[in-house]
Design an enzyme around this catalytic site. Structure first.
Site, PDB file in Angstrom:
ATOM      1  N   SER A  61       0.712  -1.269  -0.132  1.00  0.00           N
ATOM      2  CA  SER A  61       0.175  -0.064   0.057  1.00  0.00           C
ATOM      3  C   SER A  61       0.801   1.171   0.201  1.00  0.00           C
ATOM      4  CB  SER A  61      -0.939  -0.035   1.072  1.00  0.00           C
ATOM      5  OG  SER A  61      -2.044  -0.271   0.934  1.00  0.00           O
ATOM      6  N   LYS A  64       0.583   3.583  -3.092  1.00  0.00           N
ATOM      7  CA  LYS A  64      -0.564   4.489  -3.224  1.00  0.00           C
ATOM      8  C   LYS A  64      -0.319   5.624  -3.024  1.00  0.00           C
ATOM      9  CE  LYS A  64      -3.659   0.788  -1.239  1.00  0.00           C
ATOM     10  NZ  LYS A  64      -4.375   0.510  -0.084  1.00  0.00           N
ATOM     11  N   TYR A 186      -2.125  -2.207 -10.749  1.00  0.00           N
ATOM     12  CA  TYR A 186      -2.231  -2.035  -9.408  1.00  0.00           C
ATOM     13  C   TYR A 186      -1.235  -3.203  -8.756  1.00  0.00           C
ATOM     14  CZ  TYR A 186      -4.262  -2.158  -4.502  1.00  0.00           C
ATOM     15  OH  TYR A 186      -4.210  -1.972  -3.402  1.00  0.00           O
ATOM     16  N   TYR A 231      -4.199   3.426   7.678  1.00  0.00           N
ATOM     17  CA  TYR A 231      -5.682   2.804   7.676  1.00  0.00           C
ATOM     18  C   TYR A 231      -6.651   3.396   8.517  1.00  0.00           C
ATOM     19  CZ  TYR A 231      -2.557  -0.574   5.095  1.00  0.00           C
ATOM     20  OH  TYR A 231      -1.887  -1.210   4.295  1.00  0.00           O
ATOM     21  N   VAL A 249       0.618  -3.767   3.718  1.00  0.00           N
ATOM     22  CA  VAL A 249       0.700  -5.012   4.336  1.00  0.00           C
ATOM     23  C   VAL A 249       1.956  -6.011   4.244  1.00  0.00           C
ATOM     24  CG1 VAL A 249      -2.050  -5.082   4.248  1.00  0.00           C
ATOM     25  CG2 VAL A 249      -0.717  -6.110   2.324  1.00  0.00           C
TER      26      VAL A 249
HETATM   27  N1  GLU Z   1      -1.980  -5.308  -2.349  1.00  0.00           N
HETATM   28  C1  GLU Z   1      -2.605  -5.065  -1.229  1.00  0.00           C
HETATM   29  C2  GLU Z   1      -4.155  -5.144  -1.516  1.00  0.00           C
HETATM   30  O1  GLU Z   1      -4.809  -4.396  -2.607  1.00  0.00           O
HETATM   31  C3  GLU Z   1      -2.280  -3.986  -0.486  1.00  0.00           C
HETATM   32  C4  GLU Z   1      -2.944  -3.782   0.604  1.00  0.00           C
HETATM   33  C5  GLU Z   1      -2.231  -2.744   1.557  1.00  0.00           C
HETATM   34  O2  GLU Z   1      -1.073  -2.741   1.624  1.00  0.00           O
HETATM   35  O3  GLU Z   1      -2.886  -2.278   2.374  1.00  0.00           O
HETATM   36  O4  GLU Z   1      -4.746  -6.129  -0.988  1.00  0.00           O
END
Ligand code: GLU
Length: 295
Positions: A61, A64, A186, A231, A249
């Site tokens: 994430s 992002k 993604y 989060y 994650v």
């Molecule tokens: N690739 C993970 C997903 O889309 C990223 C989520 C994350 O790191 O919060 O579930």
């Protein structure tokens, strides 16, 4: 300084027993839970490292943040925020709750999966992923950065929740284009492999406000990290750490202190919110030792 970092690792090591690996992506369930690393890169060019600072892990994430920046560079602020909001949410990172409410016209923010799929969809170019990787290489100064094929395939195979989110958003007109192609980018961007020093340099890039052309993008990205980067734990994190950060994650945390430094932390055991358990402890102690909170 490196002694301080090493001591902080030792005093937080026990937290790796609190939580679990992100085994909803099978390849992430197979990583070594014992690795812990920290890197700091400051605006004067100093670098400090400790523990398994050079151990590689997938960025997940944290990507992002950079997709948001690229989407704004390509489309302008106004066009991006027509499609994704910047409000914190109490829903988890992979929520699709509210996405089908008639009154919902865009995802809550670019740090949840839905919002990040929107920003990725807005990145321009025939080969979006090549542009993303190039951007990472440039700002981390590491031309060898690449994505981890095993994690990418594993996530692609099991990414049905993200597929559901993306198809629903397509049906509702939140994203345009080929959904599978957008998701492919993604999944690949989430699988880019970094170490804590790469993250510290990414944090430093966002912290460095010497280039007037990118200041506004960095300012708003930092604000969104501060309000939504951890989060649905972002509020408590702001109170307890107070450093704009983004977790993934994969176990990484990137933190950025405007005009001062970037920090990269790694430990793959996650708490209930999806944040690194040890990483949160380390960030709290770093704040205490170095008085980092921006508030
Ligand atoms: N690739 C993970 C997903 O889309 C990223 C989520 C994350 O790191 O919060 O579930």
């Amino acid at each position: 300084m490196e002694k301080i970092l090493e001591d902080i690792i030792v005093s937080n090591e026990h937290l790796k027993n609190r939580g679990s690996l992100a085994d909803y992506i099978p390849a992430l369930g197979r990583v070594d839970p014992n690795k812990i690393g920290i890197s700091l890169a400051d605006i004067d060019g100093n670098i400090y490292r400790a523990g398994d600072w050079d151990h590689k892990f997938t960025i997940q994430s944290i990507s992002k943040v950079l997709s948001l920046m690229l989407a704004i560079m390509d489309n302008g602020e106004e066009n991006v925020f027509k499609r994704v909001d910047y409000e914190a949410t109490e829903e988890p990172f992979n929520t699709m709750f509210k996405l089908d409410f008639p009154q919902t016209l865009k995802p809550a923010n670019p740090m949840i999966n839905a919002g990040a799929i929107v920003t990725t969809s807005l990145i321009k170019g025939e080969d979006k992923f090549a542009r993303i990787l190039d951007f990472y290489r440039k700002i981390s100064g590491n031309k060898d950065l690449d994505y981890n094929r095993e994690v990418y395939v594993s996530e692609k195979k099991t990414g049905d929740k993200n597929r559901s989110i993306a198809y629903l958003m397509k049906a509702r007109g939140f994203i345009e284009g080929d959904v599978d192609r957008i998701l492919d980018v993604y999944f690949k961007q989430c699988s880019i492999e970094v170490n804590t020093l790469d993250l510290a340099k990414i944090g430093l890039f966002i912290a460095d406000r010497s280039d007037l052309n990118t200041n506004q993008i960095k300012k708003l990205t930092t604000a969104i990290m501060a309000s939504s980067g951890m989060y649905n734990f972002s509020g408590k994190y702001a109170v307890e750490v107070g450093v704009p950060s983004k977790s993934g994650v994969g176990g990484g945390i990137v933190a950025t202190l405007p005009n001062k430094m970037g920090i990269g932390v790694y430990s793959p055991v996650l708490d209930e919110y999806g944040n690194s358990s040890v990483g949160f402890g380390i960030m709290k102690d770093l704040e205490k030792s170095l008085t980092l909170s921006i508030y």
